[in-house]
Design a protein around this motif. Structure first.
Motif, PDB file in Angstrom:
ATOM      1  N   PHE A  23       0.832  -1.205   0.000  1.00  0.00           N
ATOM      2  CA  PHE A  23       0.000   0.000   0.000  1.00  0.00           C
ATOM      3  C   PHE A  23       0.867   1.255   0.000  1.00  0.00           C
ATOM      4  CE2 PHE A  23      -3.652  -2.539   1.676  1.00  0.00           C
ATOM      5  CZ  PHE A  23      -4.575  -2.175   0.700  1.00  0.00           C
ATOM      6  N   SER A  27       1.038   3.945  -3.004  1.00  0.00           N
ATOM      7  CA  SER A  27       0.687   5.353  -2.788  1.00  0.00           C
ATOM      8  C   SER A  27       1.828   6.273  -3.196  1.00  0.00           C
ATOM      9  CB  SER A  27       0.281   5.597  -1.330  1.00  0.00           C
ATOM     10  OG  SER A  27       1.385   5.479  -0.472  1.00  0.00           O
ATOM     11  N   GLU A  28       3.073   5.853  -2.918  1.00  0.00           N
ATOM     12  CA  GLU A  28       4.225   6.663  -3.328  1.00  0.00           C
ATOM     13  C   GLU A  28       4.322   6.718  -4.847  1.00  0.00           C
ATOM     14  OE1 GLU A  28       7.433   4.750  -1.294  1.00  0.00           O
ATOM     15  OE2 GLU A  28       6.995   5.757   0.607  1.00  0.00           O
ATOM     16  N   ALA A  50      -3.898   8.152  -3.328  1.00  0.00           N
ATOM     17  CA  ALA A  50      -2.675   7.958  -2.544  1.00  0.00           C
ATOM     18  C   ALA A  50      -2.954   8.147  -1.058  1.00  0.00           C
ATOM     19  CB  ALA A  50      -1.585   8.915  -3.016  1.00  0.00           C
ATOM     20  N   ASP A  51      -3.749   9.164  -0.718  1.00  0.00           N
ATOM     21  CA  ASP A  51      -4.117   9.387   0.682  1.00  0.00           C
ATOM     22  C   ASP A  51      -4.904   8.210   1.238  1.00  0.00           C
ATOM     23  OD1 ASP A  51      -2.867  11.839   0.710  1.00  0.00           O
ATOM     24  OD2 ASP A  51      -4.716  12.991   0.413  1.00  0.00           O
ATOM     25  N   THR A  52      -5.821   7.678   0.435  1.00  0.00           N
ATOM     26  CA  THR A  52      -6.616   6.530   0.859  1.00  0.00           C
ATOM     27  C   THR A  52      -5.726   5.324   1.110  1.00  0.00           C
ATOM     28  OG1 THR A  52      -8.535   7.323  -0.382  1.00  0.00           O
ATOM     29  CG2 THR A  52      -8.507   4.987   0.198  1.00  0.00           C
ATOM     30  N   LEU A  53      -4.769   5.098   0.218  1.00  0.00           N
ATOM     31  CA  LEU A  53      -3.855   3.975   0.389  1.00  0.00           C
ATOM     32  C   LEU A  53      -2.970   4.160   1.621  1.00  0.00           C
ATOM     33  CD1 LEU A  53      -2.832   3.372  -3.321  1.00  0.00           C
ATOM     34  CD2 LEU A  53      -4.237   1.879  -1.887  1.00  0.00           C
ATOM     35  N   GLU A  54      -2.527   5.380   1.861  1.00  0.00           N
ATOM     36  CA  GLU A  54      -1.719   5.648   3.052  1.00  0.00           C
ATOM     37  C   GLU A  54      -2.543   5.415   4.313  1.00  0.00           C
ATOM     38  OE1 GLU A  54       0.337   9.408   3.022  1.00  0.00           O
ATOM     39  OE2 GLU A  54       0.975   9.104   0.958  1.00  0.00           O
TER      40      GLU A  54
END
Length: 74
Positions: A23, A27-28, A50-54
């Protein structure tokens, strides 16, 4: 807790750690790729994903901590 159950819990913790790492890596890549990817893509959408994955990675990390504490209590 039997030794087999403890091994299963350790395996589950390993799988969760692998998922968390994936994840974070994804996201990165989304953040880095949003700068040079298809210009038709919305940068905000990549950032939101990306925020959701982080956030998912953080939730997994918390779950790993909880499961590790549970394992230690047994």
């Amino acid at each position: 807790m039997t030794s087999e159950q403890q091994e299963q819990l350790i395996d589950a913790l390993d799988h969760l750690e692998q998922a968390r790492s994936l994840f974070i890596e994804l996201s990165e890549n989304l953040v880095e790729g949003s700068d040079s990817s298809n210009p038709d893509d919305e940068p905000e959408e990549a950032g939101d994903l990306a925020d959701t994955l982080e956030n998912a990675a953080v939730a997994i990390e918390e779950l790993i901590g909880d499961l590790d504490e549970l394992r230690e209590s047994f």
